[in-house]
Design a protein around this motif. Structure first.
Motif, PDB file in Angstrom:
ATOM      1  N   GLY A  64       0.823  -1.214   0.000  1.00  0.00           N
ATOM      2  CA  GLY A  64       0.000   0.000   0.000  1.00  0.00           C
ATOM      3  C   GLY A  64       0.850   1.254   0.000  1.00  0.00           C
ATOM      4  O   GLY A  64       0.574   2.216  -0.733  1.00  0.00           O
ATOM      5  N   VAL A  65       1.907   1.280   0.812  1.00  0.00           N
ATOM      6  CA  VAL A  65       2.810   2.433   0.833  1.00  0.00           C
ATOM      7  C   VAL A  65       3.498   2.579  -0.516  1.00  0.00           C
ATOM      8  O   VAL A  65       3.612   3.686  -1.072  1.00  0.00           O
ATOM      9  CB  VAL A  65       3.853   2.294   1.972  1.00  0.00           C
ATOM     10  N   LEU A  66       3.954   1.463  -1.089  1.00  0.00           N
ATOM     11  CA  LEU A  66       4.617   1.495  -2.392  1.00  0.00           C
ATOM     12  C   LEU A  66       3.677   2.034  -3.481  1.00  0.00           C
ATOM     13  O   LEU A  66       4.062   2.905  -4.269  1.00  0.00           O
ATOM     14  CB  LEU A  66       5.108   0.089  -2.762  1.00  0.00           C
ATOM     15  N   LEU A  69       3.131   5.774  -3.185  1.00  0.00           N
ATOM     16  CA  LEU A  69       4.251   6.595  -3.627  1.00  0.00           C
ATOM     17  C   LEU A  69       4.462   6.540  -5.139  1.00  0.00           C
ATOM     18  O   LEU A  69       5.025   7.463  -5.721  1.00  0.00           O
ATOM     19  CB  LEU A  69       5.525   6.164  -2.893  1.00  0.00           C
ATOM     20  N   VAL A  70       4.029   5.468  -5.778  1.00  0.00           N
ATOM     21  CA  VAL A  70       4.258   5.292  -7.210  1.00  0.00           C
ATOM     22  C   VAL A  70       3.185   5.963  -8.058  1.00  0.00           C
ATOM     23  O   VAL A  70       3.491   6.570  -9.099  1.00  0.00           O
ATOM     24  CB  VAL A  70       4.372   3.784  -7.558  1.00  0.00           C
ATOM     25  N   ALA A  76      -3.382  14.627  -0.769  1.00  0.00           N
ATOM     26  CA  ALA A  76      -4.357  14.107   0.202  1.00  0.00           C
ATOM     27  C   ALA A  76      -4.603  12.617  -0.015  1.00  0.00           C
ATOM     28  O   ALA A  76      -4.662  11.837   0.954  1.00  0.00           O
ATOM     29  CB  ALA A  76      -5.672  14.873   0.086  1.00  0.00           C
ATOM     30  N   THR A  77      -4.703  12.198  -1.273  1.00  0.00           N
ATOM     31  CA  THR A  77      -4.904  10.778  -1.571  1.00  0.00           C
ATOM     32  C   THR A  77      -3.682   9.969  -1.183  1.00  0.00           C
ATOM     33  O   THR A  77      -3.791   8.874  -0.599  1.00  0.00           O
ATOM     34  CB  THR A  77      -5.211  10.582  -3.078  1.00  0.00           C
ATOM     35  N   THR A  78      -2.487  10.481  -1.459  1.00  0.00           N
ATOM     36  CA  THR A  78      -1.247   9.781  -1.103  1.00  0.00           C
ATOM     37  C   THR A  78      -1.142   9.631   0.409  1.00  0.00           C
ATOM     38  O   THR A  78      -0.797   8.563   0.916  1.00  0.00           O
ATOM     39  CB  THR A  78      -0.028  10.549  -1.656  1.00  0.00           C
ATOM     40  N   ILE A  79      -1.448  10.716   1.143  1.00  0.00           N
ATOM     41  CA  ILE A  79      -1.393  10.652   2.613  1.00  0.00           C
ATOM     42  C   ILE A  79      -2.410   9.650   3.138  1.00  0.00           C
ATOM     43  O   ILE A  79      -2.113   8.870   4.062  1.00  0.00           O
ATOM     44  CB  ILE A  79      -1.614  12.056   3.224  1.00  0.00           C
ATOM     45  N   ALA A  80      -3.604   9.624   2.559  1.00  0.00           N
ATOM     46  CA  ALA A  80      -4.637   8.676   2.991  1.00  0.00           C
ATOM     47  C   ALA A  80      -4.197   7.238   2.718  1.00  0.00           C
ATOM     48  O   ALA A  80      -4.374   6.353   3.577  1.00  0.00           O
ATOM     49  CB  ALA A  80      -5.952   8.973   2.283  1.00  0.00           C
ATOM     50  N   GLY A  84      -3.477   4.620   5.686  1.00  0.00           N
ATOM     51  CA  GLY A  84      -4.225   3.356   5.744  1.00  0.00           C
ATOM     52  C   GLY A  84      -3.298   2.150   5.693  1.00  0.00           C
ATOM     53  O   GLY A  84      -3.501   1.165   6.417  1.00  0.00           O
ATOM     54  N   SER A  85      -2.259   2.247   4.874  1.00  0.00           N
ATOM     55  CA  SER A  85      -1.313   1.129   4.761  1.00  0.00           C
ATOM     56  C   SER A  85      -0.537   0.926   6.061  1.00  0.00           C
ATOM     57  O   SER A  85      -0.288  -0.207   6.488  1.00  0.00           O
ATOM     58  CB  SER A  85      -0.337   1.389   3.610  1.00  0.00           C
TER      59      SER A  85
END
Length: 154
Positions: A64-66, A69-70, A76-80, A84-85
């Motif tokens: 999820g983190v990967l 970031l990709v 806001a979506t990246t932070i969410a 969550g991940s």
């Protein structure tokens, strides 16, 4: 009389042994030994499944983190996605605690059939057959202690 081990099927005392409804005097035993059966792959596979279940939240969280970031998403979506991940990854700790308890119990039970044999009055006799490694060890050690402390009267 000293009791070395007792459960509903087995009683080992300084006076004798009662196993499976049969009574034996300690003098009846010429030799006592144990044998291990073949590995039961069902138990081994169960431990593997528990290990996989413990790792799954960590892998899903890392993926999820990967992905967060990709992909080209808003901040806001990246932070969410990252948040969550991380929460999914953190779920591994309490899940691992519960699953490690099951792993411990599986090692107590063992993955092999265990047998205790004895030469009783010249006849090879199986005294105990169990899959429970902890119980097997307790009974076998109790028999050893009882025989070690028994005066030889042969």
């Amino acid at each position: 009389m000293v009791t070395y081990y007792r459960d509903r099927d087995v009683r080992v005392t300084s006076g004798g042994v009662r196993i499976g409804g049969h009574d034996y005097r300690l003098d009846d035993f010429a030799q006592v030994w144990h044998e291990r059966g073949r590995r039961q792959w069902k138990a081994v596979a169960g431990r593997g499944a528990l290990g996989l279940a413990m790792m799954t939240p960590l892998v899903v969280g890392a993926l999820g983190v990967l992905v967060a970031l990709v992909i080209d998403a808003s901040v806001a979506t990246t932070i969410a996605l990252v948040g969550g991940s991380v929460l999914i990854g953190l779920a591994a700790a309490p899940l691992a605690d519960v699953l490690l308890e099951f792993v411990d119990r599986s090692y107590d039970r063992g993955s092999r059939r265990l047998e205790i044999w004895a030469d009783v009055r010249g006849a090879r006799t199986m005294l105990v057959r169990t899959d429970d490694a902890q119980r097997f060890g307790q009974i076998y050690r109790a028999l050893q202690r009882a025989l070690d402390h028994h005066p030889v009267s042969r």
